[in-house]
Design a protein around this motif. Structure first.
Motif, PDB file in Angstrom:
ATOM      1  N   LEU A 187       0.837  -1.204   0.000  1.00 59.72           N
ATOM      2  CA  LEU A 187       0.000   0.000   0.000  1.00 59.72           C
ATOM      3  C   LEU A 187       0.868   1.249   0.000  1.00 59.72           C
ATOM      4  O   LEU A 187       1.821   1.349   0.789  1.00 59.72           O
ATOM      5  CB  LEU A 187      -0.906  -0.007   1.236  1.00 59.72           C
ATOM      6  CG  LEU A 187      -1.883   1.158   1.389  1.00 59.72           C
ATOM      7  CD1 LEU A 187      -2.991   1.074   0.346  1.00 59.72           C
ATOM      8  CD2 LEU A 187      -2.478   1.173   2.797  1.00 59.72           C
ATOM      9  N   THR A 188       0.537   2.204  -0.869  1.00 65.51           N
ATOM     10  CA  THR A 188       1.285   3.461  -0.952  1.00 65.51           C
ATOM     11  C   THR A 188       0.328   4.648  -0.895  1.00 65.51           C
ATOM     12  O   THR A 188      -0.866   4.528  -1.167  1.00 65.51           O
ATOM     13  CB  THR A 188       2.090   3.557  -2.262  1.00 65.51           C
ATOM     14  OG1 THR A 188       1.182   3.700  -3.373  1.00 65.51           O
ATOM     15  CG2 THR A 188       2.957   2.333  -2.479  1.00 65.51           C
ATOM     16  N   ALA A 189       0.887   5.812  -0.574  1.00 72.55           N
ATOM     17  CA  ALA A 189       0.142   7.074  -0.609  1.00 72.55           C
ATOM     18  C   ALA A 189       1.082   8.183  -1.054  1.00 72.55           C
ATOM     19  O   ALA A 189       2.264   8.177  -0.718  1.00 72.55           O
ATOM     20  CB  ALA A 189      -0.455   7.395   0.757  1.00 72.55           C
ATOM     21  N   GLY A 190       0.546   9.129  -1.817  1.00 68.52           N
ATOM     22  CA  GLY A 190       1.362  10.239  -2.283  1.00 68.52           C
ATOM     23  C   GLY A 190       0.717  10.913  -3.472  1.00 68.52           C
ATOM     24  O   GLY A 190      -0.495  11.123  -3.514  1.00 68.52           O
ATOM     25  N   ASP A 191       1.551  11.240  -4.447  1.00 68.45           N
ATOM     26  CA  ASP A 191       1.092  11.868  -5.692  1.00 68.45           C
ATOM     27  C   ASP A 191       1.285  10.854  -6.816  1.00 68.45           C
ATOM     28  O   ASP A 191       2.399  10.677  -7.326  1.00 68.45           O
ATOM     29  CB  ASP A 191       1.890  13.144  -5.986  1.00 68.45           C
ATOM     30  CG  ASP A 191       1.648  14.226  -4.945  1.00 68.45           C
ATOM     31  OD1 ASP A 191       0.477  14.486  -4.634  1.00 68.45           O
ATOM     32  OD2 ASP A 191       2.635  14.797  -4.444  1.00 68.45           O
ATOM     33  N   LEU A 192       0.193  10.197  -7.195  1.00 70.63           N
ATOM     34  CA  LEU A 192       0.238   9.176  -8.233  1.00 70.63           C
ATOM     35  C   LEU A 192      -0.407   9.698  -9.508  1.00 70.63           C
ATOM     36  O   LEU A 192      -1.258  10.592  -9.470  1.00 70.63           O
ATOM     37  CB  LEU A 192      -0.480   7.909  -7.768  1.00 70.63           C
ATOM     38  CG  LEU A 192       0.121   7.213  -6.544  1.00 70.63           C
ATOM     39  CD1 LEU A 192      -0.752   6.052  -6.111  1.00 70.63           C
ATOM     40  CD2 LEU A 192       1.544   6.737  -6.841  1.00 70.63           C
ATOM     41  N   VAL A 223       5.671   4.055   0.840  1.00 67.78           N
ATOM     42  CA  VAL A 223       5.140   2.740   1.180  1.00 67.78           C
ATOM     43  C   VAL A 223       4.595   2.796   2.607  1.00 67.78           C
ATOM     44  O   VAL A 223       5.343   3.023   3.556  1.00 67.78           O
ATOM     45  CB  VAL A 223       6.221   1.652   1.057  1.00 67.78           C
ATOM     46  CG1 VAL A 223       5.644   0.290   1.453  1.00 67.78           C
ATOM     47  CG2 VAL A 223       6.780   1.600  -0.358  1.00 67.78           C
ATOM     48  N   LEU A 224       3.284   2.605   2.759  1.00 72.15           N
ATOM     49  CA  LEU A 224       2.636   2.698   4.068  1.00 72.15           C
ATOM     50  C   LEU A 224       2.599   1.374   4.812  1.00 72.15           C
ATOM     51  O   LEU A 224       2.736   1.326   6.032  1.00 72.15           O
ATOM     52  CB  LEU A 224       1.202   3.208   3.907  1.00 72.15           C
ATOM     53  CG  LEU A 224       1.002   4.590   3.305  1.00 72.15           C
ATOM     54  CD1 LEU A 224      -0.480   4.920   3.283  1.00 72.15           C
ATOM     55  CD2 LEU A 224       1.769   5.647   4.075  1.00 72.15           C
ATOM     56  N   LEU A 280       9.119   6.494  -2.844  1.00 78.63           N
ATOM     57  CA  LEU A 280       9.246   6.108  -4.244  1.00 78.63           C
ATOM     58  C   LEU A 280       9.139   7.352  -5.123  1.00 78.63           C
ATOM     59  O   LEU A 280       8.243   8.175  -4.934  1.00 78.63           O
ATOM     60  CB  LEU A 280       8.127   5.128  -4.618  1.00 78.63           C
ATOM     61  CG  LEU A 280       7.963   3.897  -3.721  1.00 78.63           C
ATOM     62  CD1 LEU A 280       6.671   3.170  -4.064  1.00 78.63           C
ATOM     63  CD2 LEU A 280       9.158   2.970  -3.878  1.00 78.63           C
ATOM     64  N   GLU A 281      10.044   7.493  -6.069  1.00 76.59           N
ATOM     65  CA  GLU A 281      10.048   8.628  -6.995  1.00 76.59           C
ATOM     66  C   GLU A 281      10.162   8.122  -8.423  1.00 76.59           C
ATOM     67  O   GLU A 281      10.816   7.104  -8.676  1.00 76.59           O
ATOM     68  CB  GLU A 281      11.223   9.571  -6.699  1.00 76.59           C
ATOM     69  CG  GLU A 281      11.267  10.132  -5.290  1.00 76.59           C
ATOM     70  CD  GLU A 281      10.318  11.298  -5.083  1.00 76.59           C
ATOM     71  OE1 GLU A 281       9.760  11.796  -6.097  1.00 76.59           O
ATOM     72  OE2 GLU A 281      10.137  11.706  -3.916  1.00 76.59           O
ATOM     73  N   ASP A 329      -3.218  10.464  -2.942  1.00 76.87           N
ATOM     74  CA  ASP A 329      -3.552   9.356  -3.836  1.00 76.87           C
ATOM     75  C   ASP A 329      -3.103   8.042  -3.206  1.00 76.87           C
ATOM     76  O   ASP A 329      -1.979   7.915  -2.732  1.00 76.87           O
ATOM     77  CB  ASP A 329      -2.861   9.530  -5.191  1.00 76.87           C
ATOM     78  CG  ASP A 329      -3.230  10.827  -5.873  1.00 76.87           C
ATOM     79  OD1 ASP A 329      -4.399  11.253  -5.751  1.00 76.87           O
ATOM     80  OD2 ASP A 329      -2.350  11.426  -6.527  1.00 76.87           O
ATOM     81  N   ILE A 330      -4.000   7.062  -3.211  1.00 72.40           N
ATOM     82  CA  ILE A 330      -3.714   5.745  -2.651  1.00 72.40           C
ATOM     83  C   ILE A 330      -3.515   4.757  -3.799  1.00 72.40           C
ATOM     84  O   ILE A 330      -4.308   4.707  -4.743  1.00 72.40           O
ATOM     85  CB  ILE A 330      -4.875   5.263  -1.759  1.00 72.40           C
ATOM     86  CG1 ILE A 330      -5.074   6.222  -0.581  1.00 72.40           C
ATOM     87  CG2 ILE A 330      -4.626   3.841  -1.272  1.00 72.40           C
ATOM     88  CD1 ILE A 330      -3.923   6.297   0.390  1.00 72.40           C
ATOM     89  N   GLY A 331      -2.455   3.969  -3.698  1.00 72.31           N
ATOM     90  CA  GLY A 331      -2.190   2.922  -4.677  1.00 72.31           C
ATOM     91  C   GLY A 331      -1.936   1.605  -3.970  1.00 72.31           C
ATOM     92  O   GLY A 331      -1.154   1.546  -3.018  1.00 72.31           O
TER      93      GLY A 331
END
Length: 215
Positions: free
Chosen positions: A41-46, A98-99, A72-73, A121-123
């Motif tokens: 699970l990730t969060a950020g600007d996707l 990475v959450l 992650l970039e 944004d959640i991925g």
């Protein structure tokens, strides 16, 4: 690598479902043998148009399995700033953290409860598709561990082209997305994979839209 297809399935309207519903959708994807764990699970600007599996940061996260807390970039070339085209025709710029990750999809709800859901944004990415499911195997012409399925819950609506090639001149038509699932594959039938579509209709409603980017 040849030509890949990044195919999305989304509701007709760009809705953001509740975090609990997002967790339930993911649990059903595992329960119905569409995907296999572990999950990440990730969060950020996707970017909804960062093509899977090789352009988006979620693809790299699946391959590298970074520890929780990793930032992650997007890996951009030096000349990326000279490209004015929007993704998928131009370079996607993403950053995410990475959450959480795990083998048991039942723990995902707890991870989402503390995530910035609706604010960033959640991925969510899975290890791969479950090719023990006959319809999955048939749809993608046999097992391929490179295929990537990711679930998105975007903080704000983004648009995806309905049918394009990332190497052509940019153009629509477009569809707005917020909660959606995207699958990056090399070989397979165009159009929703039946077991995947069945789960998404259960959680996102019967009125679904499917589009794709090749590149």
């Amino acid at each position: 690598m040849g030509t890949w297809t990044d195919e999305f399935i989304a509701p007709a309207r760009p809705v953001l479902i509740a975090a609990e519903s997002f967790a339930a959708l993911a649990a059903d994807l595992v329960r119905e043998r569409v995907v296999r764990t572990p999950w990440l699970l990730t969060a950020g600007d996707l970017c909804a148009n960062a093509e899977l599996p090789y352009v988006g940061v979620l693809g790299r996260a699946r391959r590298d399995d970074p520890p929780v807390g990793t930032r992650l970039e997007s890996d951009l070339p030096l000349w990326a700033d000279e490209d004015d085209d929007a993704p998928p025709w131009g370079w996607a710029r993403e950053s995410a953290t990475v959450l959480a990750k795990g083998d048991d999809v039942g723990t995902l709800a707890e991870a989402l409860a503390s995530a910035p859901y609706g604010q960033e944004d959640i991925g969510l990415v899975f290890r791969g598709l479950d090719f023990t499911h006959r319809e999955i195997d048939d749809h993608y012409f046999g097992a391929d561990s490179r295929i990537l399925l990711a679930c998105f819950a975007l903080a704000r609506p983004q648009t995806r082209p309905m049918d394009t090639d990332s190497g052509t001149i940019p153009g629509g038509p477009f569809h707005p997305v917020r909660t959606f699932v995207s699958t990056g594959f090399k070989l397979g039938h165009n159009g929703p994979c039946p077991p995947l579509a069945a789960v998404l209709r259960r959680h996102l409603g019967p009125d679904l839209v499917c589009g794709r980017t090749r590149g």
